[in-house]
Design a protein around this motif. Structure first.
Motif, mmCIF file in Angstrom:
data_model
loop_
_atom_site.group_PDB
_atom_site.id
_atom_site.type_symbol
_atom_site.label_atom_id
_atom_site.label_comp_id
_atom_site.label_asym_id
_atom_site.label_seq_id
_atom_site.Cartn_x
_atom_site.Cartn_y
_atom_site.Cartn_z
ATOM 1 N N ILE A 1 4.438 -3.222 -23.465
ATOM 2 C CA ILE A 1 3.120 -3.988 -23.560
ATOM 3 C C ILE A 1 1.978 -3.564 -22.376
ATOM 4 C CG2 ILE A 1 5.184 -6.387 -23.134
ATOM 5 C CD1 ILE A 1 3.822 -6.351 -20.277
ATOM 6 N N ALA A 2 0.801 -4.407 -23.219
ATOM 7 C CA ALA A 2 -0.373 -4.493 -22.940
ATOM 8 C C ALA A 2 -1.118 -5.540 -21.839
ATOM 9 C CB ALA A 2 -0.581 -3.237 -23.543
ATOM 10 N N ILE A 3 -1.867 -5.196 -20.763
ATOM 11 C CA ILE A 3 -2.666 -6.695 -20.427
ATOM 12 C C ILE A 3 -4.153 -5.776 -20.276
ATOM 13 C CG2 ILE A 3 -3.133 -8.068 -18.151
ATOM 14 C CD1 ILE A 3 0.168 -7.360 -18.169
ATOM 15 N N ARG A 4 -4.968 -6.479 -20.507
ATOM 16 C CA ARG A 4 -6.465 -6.026 -20.255
ATOM 17 C C ARG A 4 -7.211 -6.331 -19.008
ATOM 18 N NH1 ARG A 4 -9.179 -5.283 -24.432
ATOM 19 N NH2 ARG A 4 -11.382 -5.645 -22.907
ATOM 20 N N PRO A 5 -7.509 -4.823 -18.169
ATOM 21 C CA PRO A 5 -7.442 -4.790 -16.907
ATOM 22 C C PRO A 5 -8.191 -6.293 -16.354
ATOM 23 C CG PRO A 5 -7.956 -2.896 -17.654
ATOM 24 C CD PRO A 5 -7.592 -4.013 -19.132
ATOM 25 N N GLU A 6 -9.059 -6.879 -16.765
ATOM 26 C CA GLU A 6 -9.669 -7.991 -16.155
ATOM 27 C C GLU A 6 -9.535 -9.284 -16.449
ATOM 28 O OE1 GLU A 6 -11.189 -7.774 -20.735
ATOM 29 O OE2 GLU A 6 -10.679 -5.849 -19.252
ATOM 30 N N LYS A 7 -7.586 -9.416 -17.131
ATOM 31 C CA LYS A 7 -7.216 -10.550 -16.398
ATOM 32 C C LYS A 7 -5.641 -9.935 -15.529
ATOM 33 C CE LYS A 7 -8.757 -12.676 -20.295
ATOM 34 N NZ LYS A 7 -9.004 -13.866 -20.660
ATOM 35 N N VAL A 8 -6.258 -9.097 -15.213
ATOM 36 C CA VAL A 8 -4.854 -8.597 -14.179
ATOM 37 C C VAL A 8 -5.754 -9.576 -12.794
ATOM 38 C CG1 VAL A 8 -3.600 -6.671 -12.368
ATOM 39 C CG2 VAL A 8 -3.613 -6.718 -15.251
ATOM 40 N N CYS A 9 -4.481 -9.732 -11.787
ATOM 41 C CA CYS A 9 -5.079 -10.864 -10.027
ATOM 42 C C CYS A 9 -4.990 -9.885 -9.416
ATOM 43 C CB CYS A 9 -4.992 -11.918 -10.491
ATOM 44 S SG CYS A 9 -5.642 -13.400 -11.382
ATOM 45 N N VAL A 10 -5.614 -9.446 -8.763
ATOM 46 C CA VAL A 10 -5.190 -8.664 -7.207
ATOM 47 C C VAL A 10 -5.365 -9.592 -5.929
ATOM 48 C CG1 VAL A 10 -5.232 -6.548 -6.072
ATOM 49 C CG2 VAL A 10 -5.433 -6.254 -8.696
#
Length: 85
Positions: free
Chosen positions: A6-15
């Motif tokens: 899978i892939a998730i755009r970096p700006e869509k990952v919450c930290v």
């Protein structure tokens, strides 16, 4: 994830604290935190998988350090199955 690629755009990952508001959240180890203008690029590692996140600047993110454990999260709608793409 479960044998899928899978892939998730970096700006869509919450930290950090925002991860709890996501559909999926889990803990990861911080690899690096770099200030890049308006925000931070956070490199994370979970079970040997590198995860990149681009997040807005905040004191919470600025205080992260390599080796720390932090929550990350994402919405199911932001996951792309790259095996079928």
């Amino acid at each position: 994830v479960g044998g899928r690629q899978i892939a998730i755009r970096p700006e869509k990952v919450c930290v950090g604290s925002g991860a709890g508001r996501c559909d999926q959240s889990l803990d990861a180890r911080v690899g690096s935190v770099n200030f890049i203008g308006r925000g931070f690029r956070v490199m994370l590692e979970r079970e040997g998988i590198e995860i990149a996140a681009l997040v807005d600047a905040s004191d919470e993110i600025a205080a992260l350090h390599p080796g720390a454990t932090v929550s990350l999260g994402f919405q199911h709608c932001d996951v792309m199955d790259i095996a079928s793409a």
